[in-house]
Design an enzyme around this catalytic site. Structure first.
Site, PDB file in Angstrom:
ATOM      1  CG  ASP A  89      -0.590   5.096  -0.949  1.00  0.00           C
ATOM      2  OD1 ASP A  89      -1.501   4.709  -2.001  1.00  0.00           O
ATOM      3  OD2 ASP A  89      -0.865   4.820   0.196  1.00  0.00           O
ATOM      4  CB  SER A 125      -4.913   1.745  -3.251  1.00  0.00           C
ATOM      5  OG  SER A 125      -5.277   1.043  -1.951  1.00  0.00           O
ATOM      6  CD  GLU A 173      -2.700   1.217   0.010  1.00  0.00           C
ATOM      7  OE1 GLU A 173      -3.553   0.458  -0.113  1.00  0.00           O
ATOM      8  OE2 GLU A 173      -2.417   2.064  -0.607  1.00  0.00           O
TER       9      GLU A 173
END
Ligand SMILES: *C1O[C@H](CO)[C@@H](O)[C@H](O)[C@H]1NC(C)=O
Ligand SMILES: *[C@@H]1O[C@H](CO)[C@@H](O)[C@H](O)[C@H]1NC(C)=O
Ligand SMILES: *[C@@H]1O[C@H](CO)[C@@H](O)[C@H](O)[C@H]1NC(C)=O
Ligand SMILES: *[C@@H]1O[C@H](CO)[C@@H](O)[C@H](O)[C@H]1NC(C)=O
Ligand SMILES: *[C@@H]1O[C@H](CO)[C@@H](O)[C@H](O)[C@H]1NC(C)=O
Ligand SMILES: *[C@@H]1O[C@H](CO)[C@@H](O)[C@H](O)[C@H]1NC(C)=O
Ligand SMILES: CC(=O)N[C@H]1CO[C@H](CO)[C@@H](O)[C@@H]1O
Length: 688
Positions: free
Chosen positions: A312, A605, A308
């Protein structure tokens, strides 16, 4: 209901003594009892009790937000300072005194144990569960859902009548103490790593479906734009949305990323820059702000590196470099203090930035790291003349959050209060973006005890849609995901993101199946059960609900004020709720590196940091001509949807039915659409 009814019951359970001289009232009751197996919290476990005090002037919050965020307002862009916001909404002295007196008079709490948060909104006491139970006339349970999430909470609690009027709600423990450590239980918005898990088999190759051939329309394109339908890169994203190469590096426009538990590895993001963003020096690092002991980065092979944070950072840094990125790494690492066995992921973050964690070193719970507390000029104009804010962090103008959970997990009052905190950030000119979820109209698989993450009622088993939080908060910008199909080029229209990960793995030769229901990924969207559409969104939602689309055949309900009639009349969605997402961006086929291994990632995401990067670039251009940040962008976007590319194809099915369909205008699949950067820039530069 009176306290006395419960008193008998509780005395048996806890053996605690109460002062029952005053009548107590039921203050809050969970709307949907959690169905999972539950276990009593150990009486000696420390439960951090947070009492949310009723604030002043909240009824004016929405109008004030519109005053600074609506493009038609003459005060557009005139954001308030944090001090002004705190002063505006601070609870009355009487409120503070009443609640504090009640705590002290219980004899269970000492004066020095009651902390008053700097923003005045909260009283905090960390106390043994047995004392908290006695004070609130309740029983605390740990709840474990089938997919291993641990929650601590109670079904209902009581306050004395005279205190109840001054309290929004009591947060009965979002943290577990050391003896109650359980595995971490937040939910993250990355793909569960289908290709990442099997990714060892596809190292460093461009993945494509067998039989994939260069789309005819791609033949004349530059090589780096030819296979965007099967491998999205920063070049593809820039071409899709007409985003120029970034040039600015302005400290006030560093972009923020919220991360918790999951932690980036520098080696991974370096590999991404080397392969897909060669304009970014491969050793480029984010600033890391540790909130409640979170630390980053970790080694690539760490179990904390789930992808994750890597993703990002890959996207935001490659779109905005030389601008810097700030990671708010929230909460302790697993074995450092036990605090990571928590829920309420957004609370510690909001607490940390709104001035809550004053003197937070008591009771053995981690305090703020010295040296990173924000310091403020003391010459600010505005009402609040209090001492330096303690325990607070400076919040970046833009923050992207790729985490979320089922709205119904949280009591309505709790969610409303947190949403008001987000409103206050908008008043200060912050743009808070959140990924809208990856399972269509459902929440995470396993949420609410349902394999698919759907809701049930007496008459329905797992067929009711399960809206996401914080996407349901009308003061956040919820970002859905879009995709290209393999034969598309960046000049074709995108569709709603939907992918069968198992089928994708099979097609790309990656071994290891992503079992149902995790194999089905679709952009999250729908209608909140707790919030109604804000006035600036109401016309867009009403228009969608008039359309002749397949979703019209779905039965629906109209939620009541305490949200206790979910699924009424066999309905599967709340037709009078706030619709989400607001906007969208690409969330498919990102080839990147996690644990130094190539894998392909899908999900909202990806979309949230992309949209956050666009807002950051616009803020930079405004800064360059002496203007302030654009802050809460939703009113301006709903007023001017032409600055976005409307996405009209695709849907977000789940829970055994077809979900909603994308269409012209706003829809609860892709929102108003994806960024059209030149139009967004021109428009926002034209505003004061
Ligand atoms: C956990 O504890 C071990 C041993 O005490 C230490 O070596 C390790 O660095 C810790 N890990 C984290 C993530 O803090
Ligand atoms: C990372 O990769 C190494 C080498 O392939 C492997 O041993 C390790 O288990 C991986 N770590 C995780 C968390 O998957
Ligand atoms: C609901 O459906 C699930 C999965 O099909 C099944 O296991 C469960 O027994 C059902 N529950 C009820 C109450 O019918
Ligand atoms: C892509 O287009 C080609 C013809 O241009 C066609 O043969 C092929 O089936 C298409 N592939 C997909 C996945 O639609
Ligand atoms: C995904 O694809 C696999 C393999 O083709 C299939 O078995 C599975 O049923 C599909 N899942 C969904 C939700 O369509
Ligand atoms: C529209 O979306 C569907 C999936 O919902 C997909 O199969 C189809 O290829 C898309 N059409 C276009 C033109 O992108
Ligand atoms: C992530 C995390 O903190 N996990 C821990 C939660 O508590 C259990 C039980 O003590 C530990 O085994 C986990 O490692």
């Amino acid at each position: 209901m009176l306290w006395q009814h419960t008193l008998v019951h509780l005395s048996v359970l806890t053996g605690a003594a109460f002062s029952a001289s005053l009548s107590h009232v039921l203050h809050e009751k969970r709307d949907v009892p959690l169905p999972h197996s539950r276990q009593r919290v150990h009486g000696d476990a420390i439960v951090p009790v947070r009492i949310g005090l009723k604030q002043s002037n909240l009824h004016t919050g929405y109008d004030r937000l519109m005053d600074v965020s609506h493009p038609a307002s003459e005060n557009y862009g005139k954001h308030l300072t944090k001090e002004e916001v705190n002063a505006l909404f601070a609870p009355a002295d009487e409120t503070v005194q009443t609640v504090k007196s009640w705590l002290l008079s219980s004899g269970l709490v000492g004066d020095d144990e009651v902390l008053h948060y700097e923003n005045k909104g909260w009283l905090a006491i960390d106390m043994p569960a047995k004392h908290a139970e006695s004070l609130l006339g309740t029983t605390f349970y740990e709840l474990e859902s089938p997919n291993g999430e641990i929650r601590i909470g109670c079904d209902e609690y009581y306050l004395p009548v005279h205190v109840s009027n001054h309290v929004d709600y009591v947060k009965p423990g979002v943290k577990l103490s050391a003896p109650l450590k359980k595995r971490q239980s937040f939910e993250k918005r990355s793909s569960p790593g289908p290709a990442a898990r099997g990714g060892h088999h596809v190292p460093h190759v461009q993945p494509h479906s067998p039989g994939w051939t260069l789309p005819p329309a791609a033949q004349g394109l530059p090589p780096d734009l030819q296979n965007c339908g099967v491998n999205i890169t920063p070049s593809c994203i820039k071409a899709l949305y007409d985003i120029p190469d970034a040039i600015f590096s302005q400290p006030e426009n560093a972009m923020g990323l919220f991360e918790t538990y999951d932690t980036f590895a520098q080696e991974d993001i370096s590999l991404f820059f080397e392969h897909y963003a060669t304009n970014v020096p491969s050793d480029t690092k984010p600033n890391v702000i540790s909130v409640d002991g979170g630390t980053a980065p970790v080694a690539p092979s760490s179990e904390l590196n789930g992808g994750e944070s890597d993703i990002d950072l890959d996207l935001s840094i490659s779109l905005i470099y030389p601008q810097s990125v700030t990671v708010y790494q929230v909460d302790d690492l697993p074995n450092s203090s036990g605090e990571t066995n928590t829920t309420g992921f957004l609370n510690t973050f909001l607490d940390s930035i709104d001035g809550s964690y004053c003197s937070y070193s008591a009771f053995g719970i981690t305090g703020d790291s010295p040296g990173i507390d924000a310091s403020y000029p003391d010459d600010l104009s505005g009402g609040y003349k209090g001492q330096l804010e303690c325990g607070t962090y400076e919040l970046t103008r833009v923050v992207s959050i790729s985490y979320g959970e089922a709205e119904t997990y949280l009591p309505k009052a709790y969610v409303e209060r947190q949403c008001n905190e987000i409103l206050k950030l908008g008043l200060q000119g912050h743009t808070i973006l959140v990924a809208s979820g990856d399972y269509g109209v459902a929440s995470f698989p396993g949420s609410n005890g349902d394999e698919e993450g759907c809701l049930s009622s007496d008459t329905q088993n797992g067929t009711i849609y399960n809206p996401d939080y914080p996407s349901g908060c009308p003061y956040i910008t919820a970002v859905g995901a879009t995709r290209l199909y393999p034969n598309d080029t960046v000049y074709d229209a995108e569709s709603a993101m939907q992918v069968n990960l198992t089928a994708f793995n099979i097609a790309t030769g990656v071994t290891g199946s992503v079992g149902t229901p995790y194999d089905f990924f679709a952009t999250g969207g729908g209608f909140s059960n707790y919030f109604t559409p804000a006035p600036f969104q109401a016309a867009a939602v009403a228009e969608y609900l008039q359309k002749d689309l397949p979703f019209q055949s779905l039965p629906y309900y109209e939620i009541n004020s305490d949200a206790s009639n979910i699924g009424e009349n066999g309905g599967v969605y709340n037709r009078i709720g706030r619709g989400y997402p607001d906007v969208s961006a690409n969330g498919a086929y990102l080839l990147t590196f996690v644990n130094e291994t190539a894998g392909t990632y899908f999900g909202t995401s990806l979309a949230s940091p992309i949209f956050g990067s666009v807002v950051t670039l616009i803020n930079e251009e405004r800064t360059a001509i002496g203007k302030g940040p654009i802050g809460f962008i939703n009113p301006a976007l709903y007023e001017n949807p032409w600055v976005l590319n409307d996405i009209t194809n695709g849907s977000n099915p789940n829970c055994g039915s077809q979900g909603f369909q994308a269409s012209t205008g706003w829809d609860p699949v892709t929102g108003l659409g994806t960024p059209n950067y030149p139009r967004m820039l021109a428009y926002f530069l034209s505003l004061p």
